[in-house]
Design a protein around this motif. Structure first.
Motif, PDB file in Angstrom:
ATOM      1  N   PHE A  18     -29.939  65.622  12.111  1.00  0.00           N
ATOM      2  CA  PHE A  18     -30.281  65.717  10.692  1.00  0.00           C
ATOM      3  C   PHE A  18     -31.250  66.861  10.411  1.00  0.00           C
ATOM      4  O   PHE A  18     -31.218  67.440   9.332  1.00  0.00           O
ATOM      5  N   ARG A  19     -32.072  67.205  11.381  1.00  0.00           N
ATOM      6  CA  ARG A  19     -32.917  68.379  11.187  1.00  0.00           C
ATOM      7  C   ARG A  19     -32.053  69.623  11.042  1.00  0.00           C
ATOM      8  O   ARG A  19     -32.325  70.495  10.212  1.00  0.00           O
ATOM      9  N   THR A  20     -31.000  69.705  11.853  1.00  0.00           N
ATOM     10  CA  THR A  20     -30.098  70.850  11.757  1.00  0.00           C
ATOM     11  C   THR A  20     -29.386  70.879  10.413  1.00  0.00           C
ATOM     12  O   THR A  20     -29.265  71.924   9.773  1.00  0.00           O
ATOM     13  N   LEU A  21     -28.924  69.738   9.947  1.00  0.00           N
ATOM     14  CA  LEU A  21     -28.181  69.684   8.694  1.00  0.00           C
ATOM     15  C   LEU A  21     -29.060  70.024   7.495  1.00  0.00           C
ATOM     16  O   LEU A  21     -28.662  70.782   6.613  1.00  0.00           O
ATOM     17  N   VAL A  22     -30.264  69.471   7.460  1.00  0.00           N
ATOM     18  CA  VAL A  22     -31.099  69.679   6.272  1.00  0.00           C
ATOM     19  C   VAL A  22     -31.706  71.072   6.228  1.00  0.00           C
ATOM     20  O   VAL A  22     -32.129  71.543   5.169  1.00  0.00           O
ATOM     21  N   THR A  23     -31.772  71.765   7.381  1.00  0.00           N
ATOM     22  CA  THR A  23     -32.336  73.115   7.387  1.00  0.00           C
ATOM     23  C   THR A  23     -31.261  74.194   7.383  1.00  0.00           C
ATOM     24  O   THR A  23     -31.577  75.381   7.431  1.00  0.00           O
ATOM     25  N   SER A  24     -30.011  73.807   7.307  1.00  0.00           N
ATOM     26  CA  SER A  24     -28.920  74.781   7.320  1.00  0.00           C
ATOM     27  C   SER A  24     -28.770  75.452   5.958  1.00  0.00           C
ATOM     28  O   SER A  24     -28.529  74.786   4.953  1.00  0.00           O
ATOM     29  N   GLU A  25     -28.899  76.781   5.936  1.00  0.00           N
ATOM     30  CA  GLU A  25     -28.710  77.511   4.689  1.00  0.00           C
ATOM     31  C   GLU A  25     -27.255  77.448   4.236  1.00  0.00           C
ATOM     32  O   GLU A  25     -26.969  77.377   3.039  1.00  0.00           O
ATOM     33  N   THR A  26     -26.339  77.475   5.202  1.00  0.00           N
ATOM     34  CA  THR A  26     -24.919  77.416   4.859  1.00  0.00           C
ATOM     35  C   THR A  26     -24.580  76.098   4.180  1.00  0.00           C
ATOM     36  O   THR A  26     -23.916  76.058   3.141  1.00  0.00           O
ATOM     37  N   LEU A  27     -25.052  74.995   4.753  1.00  0.00           N
ATOM     38  CA  LEU A  27     -24.764  73.686   4.174  1.00  0.00           C
ATOM     39  C   LEU A  27     -25.500  73.489   2.853  1.00  0.00           C
ATOM     40  O   LEU A  27     -24.991  72.828   1.944  1.00  0.00           O
ATOM     41  N   SER A  28     -26.679  74.080   2.727  1.00  0.00           N
ATOM     42  CA  SER A  28     -27.423  73.949   1.471  1.00  0.00           C
ATOM     43  C   SER A  28     -26.668  74.596   0.318  1.00  0.00           C
ATOM     44  O   SER A  28     -26.797  74.179  -0.836  1.00  0.00           O
ATOM     45  N   GLN A  29     -25.859  75.615   0.617  1.00  0.00           N
ATOM     46  CA  GLN A  29     -25.052  76.243  -0.421  1.00  0.00           C
ATOM     47  C   GLN A  29     -23.967  75.291  -0.921  1.00  0.00           C
ATOM     48  O   GLN A  29     -23.601  75.300  -2.089  1.00  0.00           O
ATOM     49  N   VAL A  30     -23.446  74.458  -0.011  1.00  0.00           N
ATOM     50  CA  VAL A  30     -22.472  73.442  -0.415  1.00  0.00           C
ATOM     51  C   VAL A  30     -23.147  72.424  -1.319  1.00  0.00           C
ATOM     52  O   VAL A  30     -22.631  72.050  -2.369  1.00  0.00           O
ATOM     53  N   PHE A  31     -24.337  71.978  -0.919  1.00  0.00           N
ATOM     54  CA  PHE A  31     -25.045  70.957  -1.672  1.00  0.00           C
ATOM     55  C   PHE A  31     -25.651  71.498  -2.966  1.00  0.00           C
ATOM     56  O   PHE A  31     -25.992  70.735  -3.864  1.00  0.00           O
ATOM     57  N   PHE A  32     -25.809  72.829  -3.043  1.00  0.00           N
ATOM     58  CA  PHE A  32     -26.408  73.423  -4.235  1.00  0.00           C
ATOM     59  C   PHE A  32     -25.515  73.229  -5.458  1.00  0.00           C
ATOM     60  O   PHE A  32     -25.986  72.983  -6.554  1.00  0.00           O
ATOM     61  N   SER A  33     -24.211  73.341  -5.262  1.00  0.00           N
ATOM     62  CA  SER A  33     -23.283  73.124  -6.376  1.00  0.00           C
ATOM     63  C   SER A  33     -23.200  71.637  -6.680  1.00  0.00           C
ATOM     64  O   SER A  33     -23.169  70.806  -5.777  1.00  0.00           O
ATOM     65  N   SER A  34     -23.188  71.303  -7.962  1.00  0.00           N
ATOM     66  CA  SER A  34     -23.199  69.894  -8.355  1.00  0.00           C
ATOM     67  C   SER A  34     -21.821  69.266  -8.202  1.00  0.00           C
ATOM     68  O   SER A  34     -20.796  69.929  -8.332  1.00  0.00           O
ATOM     69  N   LEU A  35     -21.808  67.982  -7.899  1.00  0.00           N
ATOM     70  CA  LEU A  35     -20.563  67.210  -7.829  1.00  0.00           C
ATOM     71  C   LEU A  35     -20.793  65.917  -8.600  1.00  0.00           C
ATOM     72  O   LEU A  35     -21.583  65.074  -8.179  1.00  0.00           O
ATOM     73  N   PRO A  36     -20.150  65.743  -9.749  1.00  0.00           N
ATOM     74  CA  PRO A  36     -20.360  64.530 -10.544  1.00  0.00           C
ATOM     75  C   PRO A  36     -19.991  63.285  -9.747  1.00  0.00           C
ATOM     76  O   PRO A  36     -19.153  63.347  -8.834  1.00  0.00           O
ATOM     77  N   PRO A  37     -20.606  62.142 -10.060  1.00  0.00           N
ATOM     78  CA  PRO A  37     -20.239  60.899  -9.389  1.00  0.00           C
ATOM     79  C   PRO A  37     -18.739  60.651  -9.473  1.00  0.00           C
ATOM     80  O   PRO A  37     -18.131  60.798 -10.533  1.00  0.00           O
ATOM     81  N   THR A  38     -18.152  60.292  -8.354  1.00  0.00           N
ATOM     82  CA  THR A  38     -16.713  60.064  -8.277  1.00  0.00           C
ATOM     83  C   THR A  38     -16.464  58.977  -7.240  1.00  0.00           C
ATOM     84  O   THR A  38     -17.388  58.212  -6.919  1.00  0.00           O
ATOM     85  N   ASN A  39     -15.282  58.909  -6.697  1.00  0.00           N
ATOM     86  CA  ASN A  39     -14.979  57.894  -5.690  1.00  0.00           C
ATOM     87  C   ASN A  39     -15.142  58.447  -4.285  1.00  0.00           C
ATOM     88  O   ASN A  39     -14.855  59.620  -4.029  1.00  0.00           O
ATOM     89  N   MET A  40     -15.602  57.596  -3.371  1.00  0.00           N
ATOM     90  CA  MET A  40     -15.690  57.956  -1.964  1.00  0.00           C
ATOM     91  C   MET A  40     -14.659  57.145  -1.174  1.00  0.00           C
ATOM     92  O   MET A  40     -14.715  55.916  -1.137  1.00  0.00           O
TER      93      MET A  40
END
Length: 290
Positions: free
Chosen positions: A149-171
């Motif tokens: 999780f340290r790797t995931l939360v500090t990843s700049e590449t992954l943060s770009q994915v999370f930066f864009s919003s995704l409205p609540p939907t189904n999982m």
């Protein structure tokens, strides 16, 4: 549009398969799903906070205090989402700890699997240690989770994915298993139902997290493992993220059953939801005050 297409496929090589027991593998998968649900705004609070406020509210249900319509409605939405998520997570733990570990866990976010917006594909190791294995070379649960999780939360590449919003939907959650001699491949067929699967939409974003180890010759358990020692901390300290990998994009653009590989879909779906605020304050504050 060009930059969006370049970001479509992201491969994350975790390379920790040699250090996982079936229990620690299950725990990492479960925590990753909680992490994804919160980071992609499918739940407005962390899983731990959601669990706490829903449990607190349930304990006060028998009291005479009358909540507002908004509070009661939000509680039904939040508690249903939590119940469904908990069911999915418990079912996954049973499958990963069962006789045949899934080859992959797939999380699809969207109105339907056919129209999903994002897909997270967790590629599990082909062999994991048995729970009773006491080899001193196995990295413990906490260390693996902390480093992953340290790797995931500090990843700049992954943060770009999370930066864009995704409205609540189904999982939607799927697992992939090998088809062996017509045996039941899932622990509980009521929890995971065989599906023909679907093609992932071309405009979906695909993130793959690969737990497999390249040390394919050392996949037996306990004393026969020879890939540990300093390699444990080195592997965990040097997790890598590769972006725009063509092979991953080709290999992981579908979740379709074949004669040899079967996909199973969770019978429960978690419906994402937003927070409910009244006069600028979350209604959940009243649940904790009661």
């Amino acid at each position: 549009m060009g930059s969006c297409n370049k970001q479509k496929s992201i491969a994350i090589n975790l390379d920790i398969g040699d250090q996982l027991t079936s229990i620690s593998c299950g725990h990492v998968v479960v925590e990753l799903i909680k992490f994804i649900a919160y980071q992609r705004l499918q739940i407005p609070y962390t899983y731990q906070w959601l669990k706490q406020i829903v449990t607190k509210k349930k304990m006060c249900e028998d009291e005479e205090k009358k909540d507002s319509f908004q509070s009661e409605r939000h509680f039904r939405i939040a508690s249903t989402a939590l119940d469904n998520l908990d069911f999915i997570l418990k079912s996954l733990l049973a499958e990963i700890g069962g006789p045949s570990t899934p080859e992959e866990v797939c999380i699809a976010l969207g109105a339907t699997p056919v129209t999903c917006k994002e897909v997270y594909r967790l590629i599990l190791p082909s062999a994991v240690h048995k729970p009773q294995c006491h080899s001193p070379h196995i990295a413990n649960d906490q260390k693996i989770q902390r480093n992953v999780f340290r790797t995931l939360v500090t990843s700049e590449t992954l943060s770009q994915v999370f930066f864009s919003s995704l409205p609540p939907t189904n999982m939607y959650v799927f697992i992939k298993k090998k088809n062996v001699s017509n045996q039941d491949e899932v622990v509980n067929p009521d929890n995971f139902v065989l599906t023909s699967g679907c093609r992932i939409p071309r405009n979906s974003r695909i993130v793959t997290l690969d737990f497999r180890s390249p040390n394919t010759e050392n996949i037996s358990c306990c004393n026969d493992f020879h890939v540990f020692g300093d390699a444990i901390s080195n592997n965990l300290e040097n997790l890598q993220i590769q972006e725009n990998v063509d092979d991953y994009e080709e290999e992981f653009n579908e979740i379709e059953s074949t004669d040899s590989l079967k996909w199973y879909q969770s019978s429960y779906v978690m419906k994402g939801f937003k927070d409910c605020t009244v006069n600028g304050s979350s209604v959940t504050n009243s649940w904790l005050e009661s």
